[in-house]
Design a protein around this motif. Structure first.
Motif, PDB file in Angstrom:
ATOM      1  N   ASN A 310      -0.164  -4.423 -16.943  1.00  0.00           N
ATOM      2  CA  ASN A 310       0.754  -4.307 -15.805  1.00  0.00           C
ATOM      3  C   ASN A 310       2.074  -3.664 -16.210  1.00  0.00           C
ATOM      4  O   ASN A 310       2.646  -2.868 -15.462  1.00  0.00           O
ATOM      5  N   THR A 313       1.276   0.210 -16.850  1.00  0.00           N
ATOM      6  CA  THR A 313       0.721   1.037 -15.764  1.00  0.00           C
ATOM      7  C   THR A 313       1.055   0.543 -14.363  1.00  0.00           C
ATOM      8  O   THR A 313       0.696   1.196 -13.385  1.00  0.00           O
ATOM      9  N   ALA A 315      -0.405  -1.922 -12.904  1.00  0.00           N
ATOM     10  CA  ALA A 315      -1.750  -1.994 -12.338  1.00  0.00           C
ATOM     11  C   ALA A 315      -1.871  -3.047 -11.243  1.00  0.00           C
ATOM     12  O   ALA A 315      -2.687  -2.945 -10.351  1.00  0.00           O
ATOM     13  N   THR A 330     -10.545  -3.783 -15.883  1.00  0.00           N
ATOM     14  CA  THR A 330      -9.716  -2.950 -15.015  1.00  0.00           C
ATOM     15  C   THR A 330      -9.307  -1.716 -15.800  1.00  0.00           C
ATOM     16  O   THR A 330      -8.791  -1.836 -16.920  1.00  0.00           O
ATOM     17  N   ARG A 332      -7.021   1.777 -15.781  1.00  0.00           N
ATOM     18  CA  ARG A 332      -5.899   2.449 -15.137  1.00  0.00           C
ATOM     19  C   ARG A 332      -5.487   3.671 -15.951  1.00  0.00           C
ATOM     20  O   ARG A 332      -5.766   3.771 -17.140  1.00  0.00           O
ATOM     21  N   ARG A 333      -4.803   4.596 -15.287  1.00  0.00           N
ATOM     22  CA  ARG A 333      -4.380   5.836 -15.923  1.00  0.00           C
ATOM     23  C   ARG A 333      -2.948   5.689 -16.438  1.00  0.00           C
ATOM     24  O   ARG A 333      -2.107   5.055 -15.796  1.00  0.00           O
ATOM     25  N   SER A 334      -2.687   6.276 -17.597  1.00  0.00           N
ATOM     26  CA  SER A 334      -1.333   6.260 -18.150  1.00  0.00           C
ATOM     27  C   SER A 334      -1.093   7.567 -18.895  1.00  0.00           C
ATOM     28  O   SER A 334      -1.988   8.429 -18.971  1.00  0.00           O
ATOM     29  N   THR A 343      -6.771   6.796 -20.324  1.00  0.00           N
ATOM     30  CA  THR A 343      -7.089   5.614 -19.532  1.00  0.00           C
ATOM     31  C   THR A 343      -6.870   4.361 -20.373  1.00  0.00           C
ATOM     32  O   THR A 343      -7.120   4.350 -21.586  1.00  0.00           O
TER      33      THR A 343
END
Length: 513
Positions: A310, A313, A315, A330, A332-334, A343
Protein backbone atom coordinates in the motif's frame (compact mmCIF):
# COMPACT_ATOMS: atom_id res chain seq x y z
CA UNK A 1 5.96 -17.76 31.18
CA UNK A 2 6.05 -18.17 34.91
CA UNK A 3 5.59 -20.90 37.51
CA UNK A 4 2.42 -20.61 39.56
CA UNK A 5 2.73 -20.39 43.33
CA UNK A 6 0.14 -22.48 45.22
CA UNK A 7 -2.23 -20.62 47.47
CA UNK A 8 -2.08 -17.27 45.70
CA UNK A 9 -5.24 -17.73 43.61
CA UNK A 10 -8.81 -17.76 44.75
CA UNK A 11 -10.58 -18.88 41.58
CA UNK A 12 -11.36 -22.61 41.10
CA UNK A 13 -9.65 -22.64 37.69
CA UNK A 14 -6.38 -21.26 39.01
CA UNK A 15 -6.57 -23.58 42.04
CA UNK A 16 -6.54 -26.53 39.67
CA UNK A 17 -3.55 -25.14 37.77
CA UNK A 18 -1.75 -24.50 41.05
CA UNK A 19 -2.46 -28.07 42.17
CA UNK A 20 -1.18 -29.45 38.86
CA UNK A 21 2.12 -27.56 39.11
CA UNK A 22 2.56 -27.69 42.90
CA UNK A 23 4.79 -30.73 43.41
CA UNK A 24 8.48 -30.85 42.57
CA UNK A 25 8.05 -33.18 39.63
CA UNK A 26 5.49 -30.90 38.01
CA UNK A 27 7.69 -27.87 38.56
CA UNK A 28 10.53 -29.69 36.81
CA UNK A 29 8.51 -30.73 33.80
CA UNK A 30 5.47 -28.42 33.43
CA UNK A 31 4.97 -24.74 32.83
CA UNK A 32 1.81 -22.66 32.64
CA UNK A 33 1.55 -19.75 30.24
CA UNK A 34 -0.97 -17.09 31.16
CA UNK A 35 -1.81 -14.33 28.67
CA UNK A 36 -0.53 -11.17 30.33
CA UNK A 37 -2.51 -8.60 28.38
CA UNK A 38 -5.42 -10.59 26.99
CA UNK A 39 -3.84 -10.59 23.51
CA UNK A 40 -1.22 -12.89 22.11
CA UNK A 41 2.32 -11.49 22.02
CA UNK A 42 2.71 -12.49 18.37
CA UNK A 43 0.19 -9.77 17.50
CA UNK A 44 1.19 -6.12 17.82
CA UNK A 45 -0.51 -3.95 20.40
CA UNK A 46 -3.11 -1.75 18.80
CA UNK A 47 -1.94 1.84 18.46
CA UNK A 48 -4.49 4.46 17.33
CA UNK A 49 -1.78 6.25 15.34
CA UNK A 50 -0.22 3.07 13.95
CA UNK A 51 -2.77 2.48 11.20
CA UNK A 52 -3.42 6.10 10.31
CA UNK A 53 -1.88 5.66 6.88
CA UNK A 54 -3.69 2.38 6.27
CA UNK A 55 -7.12 3.66 7.22
CA UNK A 56 -6.84 6.55 4.79
CA UNK A 57 -5.64 4.53 1.84
CA UNK A 58 -6.95 0.97 2.14
CA UNK A 59 -10.08 0.24 0.19
CA UNK A 60 -10.93 -3.12 1.79
CA UNK A 61 -10.83 -2.36 5.51
CA UNK A 62 -14.52 -3.17 5.83
CA UNK A 63 -13.48 -6.84 5.54
CA UNK A 64 -12.15 -6.60 9.08
CA UNK A 65 -15.68 -6.04 10.39
CA UNK A 66 -16.90 -9.12 8.53
CA UNK A 67 -14.12 -11.23 9.99
CA UNK A 68 -14.97 -10.08 13.53
CA UNK A 69 -18.74 -10.39 13.13
CA UNK A 70 -19.03 -13.98 14.42
CA UNK A 71 -18.27 -14.41 18.11
CA UNK A 72 -18.80 -17.05 20.78
CA UNK A 73 -22.13 -17.23 22.63
CA UNK A 74 -21.41 -17.45 26.35
CA UNK A 75 -22.81 -20.47 28.18
CA UNK A 76 -22.68 -22.85 25.23
CA UNK A 77 -20.02 -25.55 25.12
CA UNK A 78 -19.02 -28.47 22.94
CA UNK A 79 -19.25 -32.08 24.11
CA UNK A 80 -18.49 -35.32 22.34
CA UNK A 81 -21.77 -36.58 20.92
CA UNK A 82 -22.88 -39.14 18.37
CA UNK A 83 -21.63 -37.21 15.33
CA UNK A 84 -19.06 -37.91 12.67
CA UNK A 85 -15.70 -36.21 12.48
CA UNK A 86 -16.82 -34.09 9.52
CA UNK A 87 -19.84 -32.76 11.43
CA UNK A 88 -17.85 -32.24 14.61
CA UNK A 89 -14.93 -30.40 13.04
CA UNK A 90 -17.27 -27.86 11.49
CA UNK A 91 -17.84 -26.36 14.95
CA UNK A 92 -15.90 -23.15 15.47
CA UNK A 93 -13.02 -22.83 17.90
CA UNK A 94 -14.21 -21.37 21.17
CA UNK A 95 -12.55 -21.46 24.61
CA UNK A 96 -9.16 -23.15 24.22
CA UNK A 97 -6.21 -24.41 26.24
CA UNK A 98 -2.85 -24.63 24.47
CA UNK A 99 -0.36 -27.42 25.10
CA UNK A 100 3.20 -28.02 23.93
CA UNK A 101 6.15 -30.30 24.59
CA UNK A 102 9.56 -28.72 25.15
CA UNK A 103 12.01 -31.38 24.01
CA UNK A 104 14.89 -29.60 22.25
CA UNK A 105 16.22 -26.13 21.70
CA UNK A 106 15.92 -23.30 24.18
CA UNK A 107 12.97 -22.71 26.49
CA UNK A 108 12.53 -19.24 24.95
CA UNK A 109 11.96 -20.81 21.52
CA UNK A 110 9.30 -23.13 22.93
CA UNK A 111 7.56 -20.19 24.63
CA UNK A 112 7.70 -18.11 21.45
CA UNK A 113 6.17 -20.96 19.47
CA UNK A 114 3.32 -21.37 21.98
CA UNK A 115 2.64 -17.63 22.02
CA UNK A 116 2.50 -17.69 18.24
CA UNK A 117 -0.02 -20.53 18.52
CA UNK A 118 -2.05 -18.27 20.83
CA UNK A 119 -2.03 -15.59 18.14
CA UNK A 120 -3.15 -18.15 15.56
CA UNK A 121 -5.99 -19.29 17.83
CA UNK A 122 -7.12 -15.70 18.44
CA UNK A 123 -7.05 -14.98 14.73
CA UNK A 124 -9.23 -18.06 14.19
CA UNK A 125 -11.78 -16.62 16.63
CA UNK A 126 -10.90 -18.50 19.82
CA UNK A 127 -10.42 -17.22 23.36
CA UNK A 128 -7.17 -18.53 24.87
CA UNK A 129 -7.68 -19.46 28.53
CA UNK A 130 -4.31 -20.99 29.34
CA UNK A 131 -1.17 -22.55 27.88
CA UNK A 132 0.82 -25.45 29.26
CA UNK A 133 4.32 -26.62 28.34
CA UNK A 134 5.73 -29.96 29.42
CA UNK A 135 9.46 -30.67 29.44
CA UNK A 136 10.17 -34.20 28.27
CA UNK A 137 12.67 -35.80 25.83
CA UNK A 138 10.01 -36.43 23.19
CA UNK A 139 6.20 -36.34 22.94
CA UNK A 140 4.37 -39.40 24.26
CA UNK A 141 3.60 -41.64 21.25
CA UNK A 142 0.16 -42.43 22.66
CA UNK A 143 -1.30 -39.27 24.21
CA UNK A 144 1.38 -36.68 23.24
CA UNK A 145 1.34 -35.08 26.71
CA UNK A 146 2.05 -38.21 28.75
CA UNK A 147 -0.67 -40.20 30.48
CA UNK A 148 -0.29 -38.57 33.91
CA UNK A 149 -0.07 -35.06 32.56
CA UNK A 150 -2.95 -35.77 30.18
CA UNK A 151 -5.19 -36.51 33.18
CA UNK A 152 -4.01 -33.32 34.89
CA UNK A 153 -4.74 -31.47 31.65
CA UNK A 154 -8.27 -32.89 31.77
CA UNK A 155 -8.68 -31.37 35.26
CA UNK A 156 -7.47 -27.99 34.01
CA UNK A 157 -9.80 -28.13 31.01
CA UNK A 158 -12.78 -29.00 33.23
CA UNK A 159 -12.01 -26.24 35.73
CA UNK A 160 -11.49 -23.55 33.10
CA UNK A 161 -14.56 -24.55 31.10
CA UNK A 162 -12.54 -25.03 27.93
CA UNK A 163 -14.08 -26.87 25.01
CA UNK A 164 -10.99 -27.27 22.81
CA UNK A 165 -7.35 -28.28 23.37
CA UNK A 166 -4.77 -27.20 20.77
CA UNK A 167 -1.38 -28.89 20.49
CA UNK A 168 1.60 -26.91 19.21
CA UNK A 169 2.55 -29.49 16.59
CA UNK A 170 0.85 -31.79 14.11
CA UNK A 171 -0.66 -34.70 16.04
CA UNK A 172 -0.89 -38.20 14.66
CA UNK A 173 -4.51 -39.34 14.33
CA UNK A 174 -3.97 -41.94 17.05
CA UNK A 175 -2.47 -39.35 19.44
CA UNK A 176 -5.39 -36.98 18.93
CA UNK A 177 -7.97 -39.72 19.49
CA UNK A 178 -6.25 -40.98 22.65
CA UNK A 179 -5.88 -37.49 24.12
CA UNK A 180 -9.47 -36.66 23.20
CA UNK A 181 -10.67 -39.74 25.09
CA UNK A 182 -8.85 -38.49 28.20
CA UNK A 183 -9.75 -34.79 28.23
CA UNK A 184 -13.33 -35.36 26.91
CA UNK A 185 -13.29 -32.29 24.66
CA UNK A 186 -12.22 -31.60 21.10
CA UNK A 187 -8.46 -31.86 20.49
CA UNK A 188 -6.89 -30.30 17.42
CA UNK A 189 -3.38 -29.33 16.40
CA UNK A 190 -1.53 -26.35 14.96
CA UNK A 191 -2.22 -27.47 11.40
CA UNK A 192 -5.98 -27.50 11.97
CA UNK A 193 -5.88 -23.94 13.34
CA UNK A 194 -3.95 -22.64 10.32
CA UNK A 195 -6.36 -24.39 7.97
CA UNK A 196 -9.29 -22.84 9.85
CA UNK A 197 -7.80 -19.34 9.45
CA UNK A 198 -7.22 -19.92 5.75
CA UNK A 199 -10.80 -21.10 5.39
CA UNK A 200 -12.10 -17.89 7.01
CA UNK A 201 -9.91 -15.49 5.05
CA UNK A 202 -10.04 -16.89 1.51
CA UNK A 203 -12.11 -14.65 -0.79
CA UNK A 204 -11.55 -15.63 -4.41
CA UNK A 205 -12.88 -18.81 -5.97
CA UNK A 206 -9.38 -20.16 -6.45
CA UNK A 207 -8.36 -19.34 -2.89
CA UNK A 208 -11.45 -21.03 -1.45
CA UNK A 209 -10.89 -24.11 -3.59
CA UNK A 210 -7.23 -24.34 -2.54
CA UNK A 211 -8.09 -24.07 1.15
CA UNK A 212 -10.91 -26.61 0.95
CA UNK A 213 -8.64 -29.10 -0.80
CA UNK A 214 -6.00 -28.71 1.92
CA UNK A 215 -8.64 -29.13 4.64
CA UNK A 216 -9.99 -32.32 3.09
CA UNK A 217 -6.47 -33.76 2.64
CA UNK A 218 -5.84 -33.11 6.34
CA UNK A 219 -9.21 -34.46 7.49
CA UNK A 220 -9.35 -37.69 5.49
CA UNK A 221 -6.99 -39.83 7.65
CA UNK A 222 -8.49 -38.38 10.85
CA UNK A 223 -12.13 -39.42 10.49
CA UNK A 224 -13.78 -40.94 13.52
CA UNK A 225 -17.21 -41.21 15.12
CA UNK A 226 -18.62 -41.45 18.62
CA UNK A 227 -21.60 -43.28 20.11
CA UNK A 228 -23.12 -46.73 19.94
CA UNK A 229 -24.84 -46.12 16.62
CA UNK A 230 -21.34 -46.03 15.08
CA UNK A 231 -20.64 -49.61 16.31
CA UNK A 232 -18.40 -51.77 14.17
CA UNK A 233 -19.65 -54.80 12.30
CA UNK A 234 -19.15 -58.13 13.97
CA UNK A 235 -16.34 -60.33 12.70
CA UNK A 236 -16.77 -63.33 10.40
CA UNK A 237 -16.54 -65.86 13.27
CA UNK A 238 -19.62 -64.48 15.00
CA UNK A 239 -22.04 -66.43 12.77
CA UNK A 240 -20.42 -69.76 13.57
CA UNK A 241 -20.46 -68.93 17.27
CA UNK A 242 -24.23 -68.80 17.25
CA UNK A 243 -24.64 -65.02 17.33
CA UNK A 244 -26.11 -65.07 13.84
CA UNK A 245 -26.97 -62.24 11.51
CA UNK A 246 -28.82 -60.31 14.18
CA UNK A 247 -25.56 -59.54 15.98
CA UNK A 248 -24.12 -57.60 13.09
CA UNK A 249 -24.43 -53.86 13.68
CA UNK A 250 -24.99 -51.32 10.95
CA UNK A 251 -21.26 -50.63 10.76
CA UNK A 252 -19.56 -47.25 10.48
CA UNK A 253 -21.71 -46.27 7.55
CA UNK A 254 -21.55 -42.55 8.24
CA UNK A 255 -17.75 -42.59 8.20
CA UNK A 256 -17.67 -44.57 4.97
CA UNK A 257 -20.12 -42.13 3.43
CA UNK A 258 -17.90 -39.24 4.56
CA UNK A 259 -14.88 -40.90 2.98
CA UNK A 260 -16.62 -41.33 -0.35
CA UNK A 261 -17.85 -37.76 -0.32
CA UNK A 262 -14.40 -36.43 0.56
CA UNK A 263 -12.70 -38.36 -2.26
CA UNK A 264 -15.31 -37.16 -4.75
CA UNK A 265 -15.02 -33.56 -3.59
CA UNK A 266 -11.21 -33.63 -3.69
CA UNK A 267 -11.24 -34.86 -7.29
CA UNK A 268 -13.65 -32.08 -8.22
CA UNK A 269 -11.53 -29.43 -6.48
CA UNK A 270 -8.32 -30.58 -8.18
CA UNK A 271 -10.03 -30.30 -11.54
CA UNK A 272 -11.37 -26.85 -10.61
CA UNK A 273 -7.95 -25.56 -9.47
CA UNK A 274 -6.36 -26.91 -12.64
CA UNK A 275 -8.95 -24.94 -14.63
CA UNK A 276 -7.80 -21.67 -13.02
CA UNK A 277 -4.25 -22.12 -14.31
CA UNK A 278 -4.74 -20.99 -17.95
CA UNK A 279 -6.15 -17.59 -16.96
CA UNK A 280 -3.31 -16.97 -14.52
CA UNK A 281 -0.71 -18.09 -17.05
CA UNK A 282 -2.27 -15.83 -19.68
CA UNK A 283 -1.95 -12.81 -17.41
CA UNK A 284 1.64 -13.70 -16.58
CA UNK A 285 2.45 -14.30 -20.26
CA UNK A 286 0.93 -10.95 -21.17
CA UNK A 287 3.20 -9.23 -18.67
CA UNK A 288 6.09 -11.24 -20.10
CA UNK A 289 5.35 -10.17 -23.68
CA UNK A 290 5.39 -6.59 -22.53
CA UNK A 291 8.72 -7.27 -20.79
CA UNK A 292 7.43 -5.99 -17.45
CA UNK A 293 9.75 -7.18 -14.67
CA UNK A 294 8.03 -8.62 -11.61
CA UNK A 295 8.81 -8.21 -7.91
CA UNK A 296 7.23 -10.51 -5.30
CA UNK A 297 6.76 -9.48 -1.67
CA UNK A 298 7.29 -12.53 0.52
CA UNK A 299 7.68 -12.92 4.24
CA UNK A 300 6.39 -14.22 7.54
CA UNK A 301 2.74 -13.69 8.33
CA UNK A 302 1.91 -10.32 9.93
CA UNK A 303 5.30 -8.87 8.90
CA UNK A 304 3.62 -5.95 7.09
CA UNK A 305 3.73 -7.08 3.45
CA UNK A 306 0.35 -5.63 2.51
CA UNK A 307 1.14 -2.37 4.32
CA UNK A 308 4.36 -2.11 2.33
CA UNK A 309 2.48 -2.73 -0.94
CA UNK A 310 0.00 0.00 0.00
CA UNK A 311 2.80 2.44 0.85
CA UNK A 312 4.57 1.90 -2.49
CA UNK A 313 1.59 1.60 -4.85
CA UNK A 314 -1.49 2.88 -2.94
CA UNK A 315 -3.04 -0.49 -3.76
CA UNK A 316 -5.76 -0.27 -1.13
CA UNK A 317 -5.52 -3.93 -0.07
CA UNK A 318 -6.69 -5.15 3.31
CA UNK A 319 -4.31 -4.49 6.21
CA UNK A 320 -5.12 -6.14 9.53
CA UNK A 321 -3.26 -6.86 12.76
CA UNK A 322 -3.87 -10.59 12.37
CA UNK A 323 -2.08 -13.64 11.08
CA UNK A 324 -2.78 -14.63 7.46
CA UNK A 325 -4.87 -11.51 6.72
CA UNK A 326 -3.79 -11.89 3.06
CA UNK A 327 -4.37 -15.13 1.17
CA UNK A 328 -5.13 -14.06 -2.39
CA UNK A 329 -2.26 -12.42 -4.28
CA UNK A 330 -2.56 -8.79 -5.32
CA UNK A 331 -0.50 -7.49 -8.26
CA UNK A 332 0.02 -3.75 -8.74
CA UNK A 333 2.11 -1.59 -11.06
CA UNK A 334 4.96 0.60 -9.83
CA UNK A 335 8.04 2.42 -11.13
CA UNK A 336 11.70 2.54 -10.29
CA UNK A 337 13.31 5.94 -9.59
CA UNK A 338 14.63 5.99 -13.19
CA UNK A 339 11.14 5.45 -14.60
CA UNK A 340 11.16 1.72 -15.41
CA UNK A 341 7.82 -0.04 -14.88
CA UNK A 342 7.56 -3.23 -12.82
CA UNK A 343 4.81 -5.22 -11.11
CA UNK A 344 4.71 -5.70 -7.34
CA UNK A 345 2.87 -8.80 -6.04
CA UNK A 346 1.68 -9.26 -2.48
CA UNK A 347 1.64 -12.97 -1.52
CA UNK A 348 0.39 -15.17 1.29
CA UNK A 349 2.48 -15.08 4.45
CA UNK A 350 4.44 -18.02 5.80
CA UNK A 351 4.64 -19.46 9.29
CA UNK A 352 6.78 -22.06 11.02
CA UNK A 353 5.52 -25.60 10.51
CA UNK A 354 3.36 -24.45 7.62
CA UNK A 355 1.19 -27.47 6.77
CA UNK A 356 2.46 -29.38 3.78
CA UNK A 357 -1.10 -29.58 2.46
CA UNK A 358 -1.19 -25.78 2.22
CA UNK A 359 2.14 -25.52 0.43
CA UNK A 360 0.85 -28.01 -2.14
CA UNK A 361 -2.62 -26.46 -2.44
CA UNK A 362 -1.24 -22.92 -2.72
CA UNK A 363 1.57 -23.85 -5.10
CA UNK A 364 -0.24 -22.05 -7.92
CA UNK A 365 -0.48 -18.90 -5.80
CA UNK A 366 3.17 -19.18 -4.73
CA UNK A 367 4.14 -19.20 -8.40
CA UNK A 368 4.13 -15.40 -8.11
CA UNK A 369 7.23 -15.86 -5.94
CA UNK A 370 8.82 -18.56 -8.11
CA UNK A 371 8.35 -16.55 -11.34
CA UNK A 372 9.51 -13.19 -9.96
CA UNK A 373 12.65 -11.36 -11.06
CA UNK A 374 13.27 -10.06 -7.53
CA UNK A 375 11.95 -11.14 -4.11
CA UNK A 376 11.46 -8.52 -1.41
CA UNK A 377 11.70 -10.56 1.79
CA UNK A 378 9.83 -8.58 4.46
CA UNK A 379 10.80 -9.28 8.09
CA UNK A 380 9.14 -7.93 11.24
CA UNK A 381 11.97 -6.00 12.90
CA UNK A 382 10.05 -5.87 16.21
CA UNK A 383 9.62 -9.66 16.46
CA UNK A 384 11.57 -11.29 19.32
CA UNK A 385 13.06 -13.94 17.01
CA UNK A 386 13.47 -12.55 13.47
CA UNK A 387 16.20 -15.06 12.64
CA UNK A 388 13.82 -18.02 12.83
CA UNK A 389 11.28 -16.13 10.69
CA UNK A 390 13.90 -15.53 7.99
CA UNK A 391 14.88 -19.22 8.01
CA UNK A 392 11.23 -20.32 7.79
CA UNK A 393 10.49 -18.06 4.82
CA UNK A 394 13.61 -19.15 2.95
CA UNK A 395 12.69 -22.80 3.47
CA UNK A 396 9.26 -22.24 1.87
CA UNK A 397 10.82 -20.20 -0.97
CA UNK A 398 13.13 -23.17 -1.56
CA UNK A 399 10.13 -25.52 -1.72
CA UNK A 400 8.74 -23.53 -4.67
CA UNK A 401 12.16 -23.43 -6.40
CA UNK A 402 12.84 -19.75 -5.72
CA UNK A 403 16.26 -19.88 -4.05
CA UNK A 404 18.13 -18.62 -7.14
CA UNK A 405 16.04 -15.43 -7.41
CA UNK A 406 17.75 -12.22 -6.18
CA UNK A 407 16.51 -11.34 -2.69
CA UNK A 408 16.22 -8.06 -0.81
CA UNK A 409 15.70 -8.39 2.95
CA UNK A 410 13.55 -5.49 4.21
CA UNK A 411 13.16 -5.12 7.97
CA UNK A 412 9.72 -3.53 8.32
CA UNK A 413 8.37 -1.80 11.47
CA UNK A 414 11.84 -0.36 12.04
CA UNK A 415 10.22 2.58 13.82
CA UNK A 416 9.30 0.22 16.68
CA UNK A 417 12.84 -0.92 17.57
CA UNK A 418 15.72 0.73 19.42
CA UNK A 419 19.13 1.63 18.02
CA UNK A 420 20.71 -1.35 19.80
CA UNK A 421 18.17 -3.70 18.26
CA UNK A 422 18.88 -2.20 14.84
CA UNK A 423 22.56 -3.05 15.28
CA UNK A 424 21.67 -6.66 16.10
CA UNK A 425 19.45 -6.89 13.01
CA UNK A 426 22.16 -5.37 10.83
CA UNK A 427 24.54 -8.04 12.09
CA UNK A 428 21.94 -10.67 11.18
CA UNK A 429 21.52 -9.37 7.58
CA UNK A 430 24.27 -6.83 6.71
CA UNK A 431 22.76 -5.92 3.31
CA UNK A 432 19.21 -5.47 4.57
CA UNK A 433 17.08 -2.35 4.14
CA UNK A 434 15.27 -0.86 7.14
CA UNK A 435 11.83 0.46 6.27
CA UNK A 436 8.58 1.50 7.92
CA UNK A 437 5.36 1.10 5.97
CA UNK A 438 3.66 3.35 8.53
CA UNK A 439 6.02 6.34 8.31
CA UNK A 440 7.49 5.76 4.84
CA UNK A 441 11.06 5.67 6.13
CA UNK A 442 13.46 3.70 3.94
CA UNK A 443 11.03 3.27 1.03
CA UNK A 444 13.24 5.26 -1.37
CA UNK A 445 16.24 3.11 -0.45
CA UNK A 446 14.18 -0.04 -1.03
CA UNK A 447 13.03 1.17 -4.45
CA UNK A 448 16.65 1.97 -5.30
CA UNK A 449 17.72 -1.60 -4.46
CA UNK A 450 14.86 -2.99 -6.51
CA UNK A 451 15.99 -0.83 -9.44
CA UNK A 452 19.55 -2.16 -9.14
CA UNK A 453 18.44 -5.82 -9.23
CA UNK A 454 15.78 -5.62 -11.94
CA UNK A 455 16.81 -6.58 -15.48
CA UNK A 456 18.20 -3.51 -17.23
CA UNK A 457 17.56 -2.52 -20.86
CA UNK A 458 20.45 -3.68 -23.04
CA UNK A 459 19.77 -2.45 -26.61
CA UNK A 460 20.20 1.23 -27.52
CA UNK A 461 18.06 2.58 -30.36
CA UNK A 462 17.85 5.99 -31.99
CA UNK A 463 14.31 6.44 -33.28
CA UNK A 464 12.61 9.00 -35.49
CA UNK A 465 8.90 8.71 -34.74
CA UNK A 466 6.23 10.59 -36.77
CA UNK A 467 4.12 12.97 -34.74
CA UNK A 468 0.99 10.88 -35.36
CA UNK A 469 2.61 7.81 -33.70
CA UNK A 470 2.62 8.98 -30.10
CA UNK A 471 1.97 5.38 -29.06
CA UNK A 472 5.53 4.46 -30.06
CA UNK A 473 6.98 7.25 -27.91
CA UNK A 474 4.77 6.11 -25.03
CA UNK A 475 6.02 2.54 -25.52
CA UNK A 476 9.60 3.76 -25.33
CA UNK A 477 8.85 5.52 -22.06
CA UNK A 478 6.93 2.60 -20.54
CA UNK A 479 9.14 -0.29 -21.61
CA UNK A 480 12.57 1.29 -21.88
CA UNK A 481 14.82 4.00 -20.50
CA UNK A 482 14.68 7.19 -22.56
CA UNK A 483 18.12 8.81 -22.78
CA UNK A 484 17.14 11.86 -24.84
CA UNK A 485 14.11 13.24 -26.64
CA UNK A 486 14.11 16.04 -29.29
CA UNK A 487 11.38 17.40 -31.53
CA UNK A 488 12.41 17.86 -35.18
CA UNK A 489 10.61 18.82 -38.38
CA UNK A 490 10.02 15.19 -39.40
CA UNK A 491 9.00 13.87 -36.00
CA UNK A 492 10.30 13.03 -32.51
CA UNK A 493 13.91 11.82 -32.22
CA UNK A 494 14.28 9.43 -29.30
CA UNK A 495 17.38 7.70 -27.89
CA UNK A 496 16.24 4.80 -25.76
CA UNK A 497 17.53 1.65 -24.05
CA UNK A 498 15.13 -1.29 -24.32
CA UNK A 499 14.93 -5.00 -23.63
CA UNK A 500 15.15 -7.39 -26.59
CA UNK A 501 11.53 -8.49 -25.92
CA UNK A 502 10.14 -5.05 -26.88
CA UNK A 503 12.56 -4.24 -29.67
CA UNK A 504 10.35 -5.50 -32.53
CA UNK A 505 7.68 -2.74 -32.39
CA UNK A 506 10.45 -0.09 -32.43
CA UNK A 507 12.57 -1.39 -35.33
CA UNK A 508 10.53 0.29 -38.12
CA UNK A 509 11.43 3.69 -36.62
CA UNK A 510 15.16 3.09 -36.09
CA UNK A 511 17.36 5.75 -37.72
CA UNK A 512 19.93 4.07 -40.02
CA UNK A 513 23.48 4.36 -38.77
Amino acid sequence: MSDTTPGTSSTPAEDVVNRVLANDASRASGYAIFPASGRADALQREDPDRNAFSVDSDGEQFDREDRAALRRVQGLSTELEDVTEVEYRQLRLENVVLIGVHSGGSLAEAETSLRELAALAETAGARVLDGLLQRRPHPDPSTYFGRGKAQELADVVAALGADTVIADTELAPSQRRALEDVVKVKVIDRTAVILDIFGQHAKTREGKAQVELAQLQYLLPRLRGWGESMSRQAGGQVGSAGAGMGSRGPGETKIELDRRRIHTRMARLRKQIKGFAPAREAKRANRGRRAIPSVAIAGYTNAGKSSLLNRITRAGVLVENALFATLDPTVRRSQTPDGRVFTLADTVGFVRNLPHQLVEAFRSTLEEVAKADVIVHVVDASHPDPGSQIATVRDVIGEVDGRAIPEIVAFNKSDLVTEDELLVLRGLEPDAVFVSARTGAGIDELLGKISDLLPKPEIEYELLVPFDRGDVVALAHDRGRVLSLDYEEDGTRVRVLVDPAVSDPLRPFVVPA
